[in-house]
Design an enzyme around this catalytic site. Structure first.
Site, PDB file in Angstrom:
ATOM      1  N   CYS A 150       0.811  -1.219   0.000  1.00 12.74           N
ATOM      2  CA  CYS A 150       0.000   0.000   0.000  1.00 12.74           C
ATOM      3  C   CYS A 150       0.846   1.272   0.000  1.00 12.74           C
ATOM      4  O   CYS A 150       0.455   2.280  -0.592  1.00 12.74           O
ATOM      5  CB  CYS A 150      -0.954  -0.002   1.192  1.00 12.74           C
ATOM      6  SG  CYS A 150      -0.169  -0.343   2.788  1.00 12.74           S
ATOM      7  N   SER A 179      -5.177   1.751   9.673  1.00  5.12           N
ATOM      8  CA  SER A 179      -5.898   0.667   9.000  1.00  5.12           C
ATOM      9  C   SER A 179      -4.972  -0.218   8.191  1.00  5.12           C
ATOM     10  O   SER A 179      -5.308  -1.365   7.888  1.00  5.12           O
ATOM     11  CB  SER A 179      -6.990   1.232   8.089  1.00  5.12           C
ATOM     12  OG  SER A 179      -6.438   2.095   7.111  1.00  5.12           O
ATOM     13  N   GLU A 202       8.348  -2.920   6.049  1.00  6.28           N
ATOM     14  CA  GLU A 202       7.746  -1.972   5.113  1.00  6.28           C
ATOM     15  C   GLU A 202       8.793  -1.253   4.271  1.00  6.28           C
ATOM     16  O   GLU A 202       8.611  -1.044   3.070  1.00  6.28           O
ATOM     17  CB  GLU A 202       6.907  -0.951   5.888  1.00  6.28           C
ATOM     18  CG  GLU A 202       5.884  -0.229   5.066  1.00  6.28           C
ATOM     19  CD  GLU A 202       4.592  -1.014   4.883  1.00  6.28           C
ATOM     20  OE1 GLU A 202       3.662  -0.477   4.267  1.00  6.28           O
ATOM     21  OE2 GLU A 202       4.526  -2.177   5.352  1.00  6.28           O
ATOM     22  N   ARG A 235       4.083   4.846  11.437  1.00  7.11           N
ATOM     23  CA  ARG A 235       2.643   4.695  11.667  1.00  7.11           C
ATOM     24  C   ARG A 235       2.153   5.907  12.449  1.00  7.11           C
ATOM     25  O   ARG A 235       2.736   6.268  13.485  1.00  7.11           O
ATOM     26  CB  ARG A 235       2.368   3.410  12.456  1.00  7.11           C
ATOM     27  CG  ARG A 235       0.887   3.076  12.589  1.00  7.11           C
ATOM     28  CD  ARG A 235       0.328   2.520  11.299  1.00  7.11           C
ATOM     29  NE  ARG A 235       0.858   1.191  10.994  1.00  7.11           N
ATOM     30  CZ  ARG A 235       0.753   0.601   9.806  1.00  7.11           C
ATOM     31  NH1 ARG A 235       0.146   1.237   8.810  1.00  7.11           N
ATOM     32  NH2 ARG A 235       1.253  -0.595   9.590  1.00  7.11           N
ATOM     33  N   HIS A 242      -2.485   6.921   3.354  1.00  5.52           N
ATOM     34  CA  HIS A 242      -1.042   7.027   3.578  1.00  5.52           C
ATOM     35  C   HIS A 242      -0.520   8.310   2.914  1.00  5.52           C
ATOM     36  O   HIS A 242      -0.678   8.495   1.699  1.00  5.52           O
ATOM     37  CB  HIS A 242      -0.311   5.824   2.984  1.00  5.52           C
ATOM     38  CG  HIS A 242      -0.528   4.540   3.724  1.00  5.52           C
ATOM     39  ND1 HIS A 242      -1.220   4.460   4.907  1.00  5.52           N
ATOM     40  CD2 HIS A 242      -0.127   3.259   3.438  1.00  5.52           C
ATOM     41  CE1 HIS A 242      -1.238   3.200   5.328  1.00  5.52           C
ATOM     42  NE2 HIS A 242      -0.573   2.468   4.454  1.00  5.52           N
TER      43      HIS A 242
END
Length: 344
Positions: A150, A179, A202, A235, A242
């Site tokens: 994402c 989320s 990530e 985060r 994002h």
């Protein structure tokens, strides 16, 4: 044309987005839903703790949840959408492809495999050519296609638009919504009044997936783009969307007006779920913002703004809805591309 689809991992946060996005879809018809063995045999209404902001569709609510195995699925499904945990996907998706199913997957397993297309339709639709190599090397009748992480999918279309100026190095710092970790992924005690300056795995996904997406496929073989990408992923306490701060070092020296034009000129994909214009650029320096801009283009458009020149190139911000454009919507778009290109 009606394409019967199955949803793998249908009860989770991304699975519920699939259900929402496929309601009233012009091509796809949900014909089966799967989840963990603990949910199998229950109605979808009872198995899924529905948390999406539209009502659960009645016909899906009454479906019986199946196990995620080739034997449990109907034979007449044309396409599978997967939001399985990566460990489960790594075990199950190859079995399904071997059994003849075409799978458009949001799961992270095999994204970097040389014969698995990692695809954003507006960026690299030609990477579907890898499916010929995939079938030949793996002996599958089915096929496996992935969409990127994402955070990667938020940034890479903007990089594709800027590649005409000679991408050399990219530095990105992300501010990623809760989320993205799933409903139980980050506790309130962790994130309220706080920022978490690390998201496991990530950074590596952004740094490697970007090079694959921007690379070339020729004669069934993949070559990665030579751009150097470094990422810092954080985060933050926003619910969806994002936001990313990108510093792109370029061989050329374009002014902000040229960058603005390049971003808004990225070609769209002629697919049902694709926005007419993939990237919208704000002139206001304080946009985009998650709460205001994540639902542009029904959550499928990427927003950019804050363009300014740097000594090495350009700095800007970009934003996308992480569970729509960055997850379920990306897989739906890839499914539409598979239909358009005759793989389904």
């Amino acid at each position: 044309m009606s394409v019967r689809v199955g949803l793998l991992g249908a009860t989770g946060a991304v699975g519920q987005r699939f259900v929402q996005l496929l309601e009233d879809h012009p091509t796809f018809e949900i014909a089966a839903v799967t989840a963990s063995p603990e949910s199998a045999g229950k109605s979808y209404r009872d198995a899924a703790k529905w948390r999406v902001d539209t009502p659960i569709p009645d016909h899906v609510a009454e479906m019986t949840v199946r196990e995620t195995t080739p034997e449990a699925l109907p034979d007449d499904l044309d396409l599978l959408f997967s939001s399985l945990p990566s460990g489960v996907g790594a075990a199950v998706e190859p079995e399904l492809c071997r059994a003849g199913y075409v799978v458009s997957s949001n799961s992270s397993n095999e994204r970097m495999a040389e014969d698995v297309p990692l695809t954003i339709p507006e960026v690299n639709p030609d990477h579907l050519d890898l499916l010929e190599t995939q079938r030949e090397e793996r002996g599958w009748d089915g096929a496996l296609v992935k969409n990127p992480n994402c955070s990667t999918i938020t940034m890479v279309p903007t990089l594709a638009a800027l590649d005409q100026f000679g991408l050399e190095r990219v530095h990105v710092a992300t501010l990623q919504a809760v989320s993205g970790a799933g409903y139980s992924g980050v506790t309130s005690m962790e994130i309220i009044d706080n920022v978490l300056p690390h998201i496991g795995g990530e950074e590596a996904k952004m740094e490697t997936e970007s090079r694959k997406l921007l690379g070339d496929v020729e004669n069934g073989e993949l070559s990665l783009h030579d751009v150097d990408v470094s990422a810092s992923c954080n985060r933050v306490p926003s619910l969806d969307g994002h936001l990313e701060n990108v510093f792109a070092e370029l061989d050329a020296n374009p002014d902000p007006e040229a960058v603005h034009e390049a971003l808004e000129s990225l070609d769209g994909a002629d697919l049902p779920s694709a926005p007419d214009q993939p990237i919208h650029v704000f002139a206001d320096p304080d946009r985009p913002q998650p709460r205001l801009d994540r639902m542009r283009g029904k959550g499928m458009q990427i927003s950019a703004g804050g363009l300014r020149e740097t000594a090495e190139g350009v700095q800007y911000n970009c934003l996308a809805h992480n569970t729509i454009r960055g997850a379920a919507g990306a897989s739906v778009l890839n499914g539409e591309l598979l239909v358009e290109e005759g793989w389904v």
